[in-house]
Design a protein around this motif. Structure first.
Motif, PDB file in Angstrom:
ATOM      1  N   LEU A  14       0.903  -1.185  -0.335  1.00 57.87           N
ATOM      2  CA  LEU A  14      -0.034  -0.143  -0.068  1.00 57.87           C
ATOM      3  C   LEU A  14       0.732   1.135   0.043  1.00 57.87           C
ATOM      4  CD1 LEU A  14      -2.911  -1.310   2.706  1.00 57.87           C
ATOM      5  CD2 LEU A  14      -2.449  -1.180  -0.021  1.00 57.87           C
ATOM      6  N   PHE A  15       1.961   0.921   0.419  1.00 59.55           N
ATOM      7  CA  PHE A  15       3.231   2.398   0.137  1.00 59.55           C
ATOM      8  C   PHE A  15       2.660   2.588  -1.081  1.00 59.55           C
ATOM      9  CE2 PHE A  15       7.858   3.528  -1.073  1.00 59.55           C
ATOM     10  CZ  PHE A  15       8.065   4.360   0.419  1.00 59.55           C
ATOM     11  N   ASN A  16       3.085   1.909  -1.494  1.00 61.54           N
ATOM     12  CA  ASN A  16       3.126   2.236  -3.442  1.00 61.54           C
ATOM     13  C   ASN A  16       1.617   1.844  -4.166  1.00 61.54           C
ATOM     14  OD1 ASN A  16       3.284   1.909  -6.483  1.00 61.54           O
ATOM     15  ND2 ASN A  16       5.737   2.539  -6.074  1.00 61.54           N
ATOM     16  N   THR A  17       0.882   1.257  -3.814  1.00 58.73           N
ATOM     17  CA  THR A  17      -0.273   1.292  -4.811  1.00 58.73           C
ATOM     18  C   THR A  17      -1.635   2.306  -4.148  1.00 58.73           C
ATOM     19  OG1 THR A  17      -1.700  -0.739  -3.175  1.00 58.73           O
ATOM     20  CG2 THR A  17      -0.131  -0.841  -5.375  1.00 58.73           C
ATOM     21  N   VAL A  18      -1.092   2.672  -3.004  1.00 55.26           N
ATOM     22  CA  VAL A  18      -2.359   3.290  -2.082  1.00 55.26           C
ATOM     23  C   VAL A  18      -1.640   5.396  -2.097  1.00 55.26           C
ATOM     24  CG1 VAL A  18      -3.584   4.931   0.071  1.00 55.26           C
ATOM     25  CG2 VAL A  18      -3.881   2.234  -1.419  1.00 55.26           C
ATOM     26  N   GLY A  19      -0.526   4.986  -1.573  1.00 53.63           N
ATOM     27  CA  GLY A  19       0.236   5.698  -1.307  1.00 53.63           C
ATOM     28  C   GLY A  19       0.666   7.190  -2.457  1.00 53.63           C
ATOM     29  N   ASN A  20       1.630   6.375  -3.069  1.00 51.65           N
ATOM     30  CA  ASN A  20       1.535   7.350  -3.990  1.00 51.65           C
ATOM     31  C   ASN A  20       0.464   8.113  -4.773  1.00 51.65           C
ATOM     32  OD1 ASN A  20       4.307   6.659  -4.159  1.00 51.65           O
ATOM     33  ND2 ASN A  20       4.828   5.598  -6.406  1.00 51.65           N
ATOM     34  N   PRO A  21      -0.147   7.227  -5.357  1.00 51.16           N
ATOM     35  CA  PRO A  21      -1.675   8.503  -6.388  1.00 51.16           C
ATOM     36  C   PRO A  21      -1.840   9.438  -5.217  1.00 51.16           C
ATOM     37  CG  PRO A  21      -2.128   6.233  -5.932  1.00 51.16           C
ATOM     38  CD  PRO A  21      -0.705   6.338  -5.682  1.00 51.16           C
ATOM     39  N   VAL A  22      -2.293   8.942  -3.499  1.00 52.18           N
ATOM     40  CA  VAL A  22      -2.979  10.096  -2.518  1.00 52.18           C
ATOM     41  C   VAL A  22      -1.521  10.972  -2.492  1.00 52.18           C
ATOM     42  CG1 VAL A  22      -2.710  10.197   0.262  1.00 52.18           C
ATOM     43  CG2 VAL A  22      -3.778   8.441  -1.122  1.00 52.18           C
ATOM     44  N   GLU A  23      -0.611  11.092  -2.921  1.00 54.15           N
ATOM     45  CA  GLU A  23       1.190  12.135  -2.643  1.00 54.15           C
ATOM     46  C   GLU A  23       0.568  13.031  -3.779  1.00 54.15           C
ATOM     47  OE1 GLU A  23       3.581  12.991  -0.225  1.00 54.15           O
ATOM     48  OE2 GLU A  23       1.449  12.017   0.736  1.00 54.15           O
ATOM     49  N   THR A  24       0.378  12.209  -4.610  1.00 59.77           N
ATOM     50  CA  THR A  24       0.278  13.100  -5.998  1.00 59.77           C
ATOM     51  C   THR A  24      -1.384  14.087  -6.254  1.00 59.77           C
ATOM     52  OG1 THR A  24       1.619  11.645  -7.148  1.00 59.77           O
ATOM     53  CG2 THR A  24       0.087  12.923  -9.278  1.00 59.77           C
ATOM     54  N   ALA A  25      -2.117  13.360  -5.588  1.00 58.23           N
ATOM     55  CA  ALA A  25      -3.048  13.788  -5.166  1.00 58.23           C
ATOM     56  C   ALA A  25      -3.142  14.899  -4.805  1.00 58.23           C
ATOM     57  CB  ALA A  25      -4.628  13.082  -5.010  1.00 58.23           C
ATOM     58  N   LEU A  26      -2.851  15.483  -3.624  1.00 52.50           N
ATOM     59  CA  LEU A  26      -2.147  16.388  -2.045  1.00 52.50           C
ATOM     60  C   LEU A  26      -1.149  17.160  -3.204  1.00 52.50           C
ATOM     61  CD1 LEU A  26      -2.615  17.417   0.243  1.00 52.50           C
ATOM     62  CD2 LEU A  26      -0.390  15.958   0.877  1.00 52.50           C
ATOM     63  N   ALA A  27      -0.114  16.641  -3.845  1.00 51.38           N
ATOM     64  CA  ALA A  27       0.240  17.898  -4.125  1.00 51.38           C
ATOM     65  C   ALA A  27      -0.569  18.711  -4.995  1.00 51.38           C
ATOM     66  CB  ALA A  27       1.298  17.529  -4.617  1.00 51.38           C
ATOM     67  N   LEU A  28      -0.794  17.980  -6.121  1.00 46.61           N
ATOM     68  CA  LEU A  28      -1.535  18.587  -7.025  1.00 46.61           C
ATOM     69  C   LEU A  28      -3.282  19.728  -6.356  1.00 46.61           C
ATOM     70  CD1 LEU A  28      -2.257  16.255 -10.378  1.00 46.61           C
ATOM     71  CD2 LEU A  28      -0.031  17.808  -9.512  1.00 46.61           C
ATOM     72  N   SER A  29      -3.510  19.415  -5.663  1.00 45.79           N
ATOM     73  CA  SER A  29      -4.371  19.952  -4.791  1.00 45.79           C
ATOM     74  C   SER A  29      -4.519  21.324  -4.936  1.00 45.79           C
ATOM     75  CB  SER A  29      -5.489  18.943  -4.373  1.00 45.79           C
ATOM     76  OG  SER A  29      -5.957  17.872  -4.783  1.00 45.79           O
ATOM     77  N   ARG A  30      -3.151  20.942  -3.937  1.00 50.36           N
ATOM     78  CA  ARG A  30      -2.332  22.071  -3.668  1.00 50.36           C
ATOM     79  C   ARG A  30      -2.331  23.772  -4.506  1.00 50.36           C
ATOM     80  NH1 ARG A  30      -1.359  21.701   2.678  1.00 50.36           N
ATOM     81  NH2 ARG A  30      -0.355  23.928   2.131  1.00 50.36           N
TER      82      ARG A  30
END
Length: 350
Positions: free
Chosen positions: A199-215
């Motif tokens: 989940l570090f990758n499969t959930v973590g990577n898209p979560v981090e990207t979504a947060l960065a782009l949202s900001r």
């Protein structure tokens, strides 16, 4: 809209990585690296760490060997590849070491790509945890090493997001230089909650990207800097899949009404790659982002990538103009003139 036959447009993979053993040797033994490894181990969990360790040997040659890379590109129908260093975090590094890491990485990537300038395009590295240094590194990378852009993480440093005012000069320099900024995650700040099942990758990577782009979207960065060229890996993470929720908040909440246009309009000023695996998901991504904002991406040579990005694009059933744009035309608009392209950007859609 102009017409273009997809086969007339070179295929450009925007998402591929290079190992930089010289940097690995430079940082080995550093206390900050040891701390980062402990953080990563806790976040990934023992099972995923064991799998990753088994893969290191097989990945090594593909990360550094030119012939293996070119063979993989040929098999996958990729004409040109944008090459960035493996996106390991170095925000822990003290300023002097950070300067040396970026310089060595940029020199290595540029020299590697120079061996086949008709096939490979360099993407640089900056130390975003030191914004003033990152500005200097960006200018140096563009002017001395010929990079077309730089790769950054989803945050400048722990607690410093990409919309932080301290990064204003960096974004200004990127716009002035016409340098693309490629956002690539490494894991997730949710930490040990993701320490099972990869989940570090499969959930973590898209979560981090979504947060960065949202900001970035809600901050209005692209309204202030309309010439910025921002790209994100893995199809932009989760944000394009549920963008309507962000737009809803923009419409109904004053604390989210921070820009002249809604988040969907902000996101469509960015680019993302096509690494969403399935044809229906790629069709949705192009529908959300627009056909001018999606590029090919393979994540070579990692197991969460794909070895046939062109085939997967063709499987989505787009019209010829969209195929030409995603195949390579959008990459040229993002990175500037590329080998094999006419002087004017192509791709069927403008």
């Amino acid at each position: 809209m102009t017409s273009a036959h997809p086969q007339d447009v070179p295929s450009v993979d925007l998402h591929a990585h290079l190992g930089v053993p010289a940097v690995d040797a430079l940082i080995e033994g550093e206390p900050g690296l040891a701390r980062q490894r402990r953080i990563d181990a806790a976040a990934q969990g023992p099972a995923s760490m064991a799998v990753n360790m088994e893969q290191i040997g097989s990945l090594g040659p593909r990360l550094t060997d030119l012939d293996l890379r070119l063979e993989a590109m040929d098999r996958g129908g990729v004409d040109i590849q944008a090459v960035s260093a493996v996106p390991l975090p170095h925000s822990w590094a003290e300023r002097d070491l950070a300067e040396r890491i970026a310089a060595l990485s940029n020199e290595t990537v540029a020299e590697f790509c120079a061996k086949r300038p008709d096939r490979l395009v360099p993407i640089g590295t900056v130390s975003l945890q030191y914004p003033d240094l990152a500005v200097d590194q960006l200018r140096e990378a563009v002017t001395s090493f010929g990079v077309r852009g730089v790769q950054i993480s989803t945050a400048a440093a722990p607690g410093v997001e990409l919309d932080d005012p301290s990064l204003a000069e960096f974004w200004q320099a990127a716009e002035e230089l016409g340098a693309a900024v490629l956002i690539h995650p490494w894991g997730c700040s949710l930490g040990p909650r993701l320490g099972a099942y990869y989940l570090f990758n499969t959930v973590g990577n898209p979560v981090e990207t979504a947060l960065a782009l949202s900001r970035i979207a809600f901050s209005g960065l692209l309204e202030r800097r309309p010439g910025l060229r921002i790209w994100a890996a893995h199809g932009g993470g989760y944000l394009p899949s549920y963008l309507v929720r962000a737009d809803h908040a923009w419409h109904v909440r004053p604390d989210a009404r921070t820009t002249a246009e809604p988040p969907s309009a902000q996101l469509r000023r960015m680019w993302v790659d096509s690494l969403v695996y399935e044809p229906h998901q790629l069709r949705h991504l192009v529908d959300v982002m627009g056909p001018t904002q999606v590029t090919l991406g393979s994540d070579y040579p990692f197991d969460m990538g794909v070895d046939n990005p062109v085939e997967r694009l063709l499987a989505a059933g787009f019209d010829a103009a969209t195929v030409a744009a995603v195949r390579g035309g959008n990459a040229q608009r993002l990175l500037g003139p590329l080998p094999g392209f006419p002087s004017e950007p192509t791709g069927g859609i403008r």
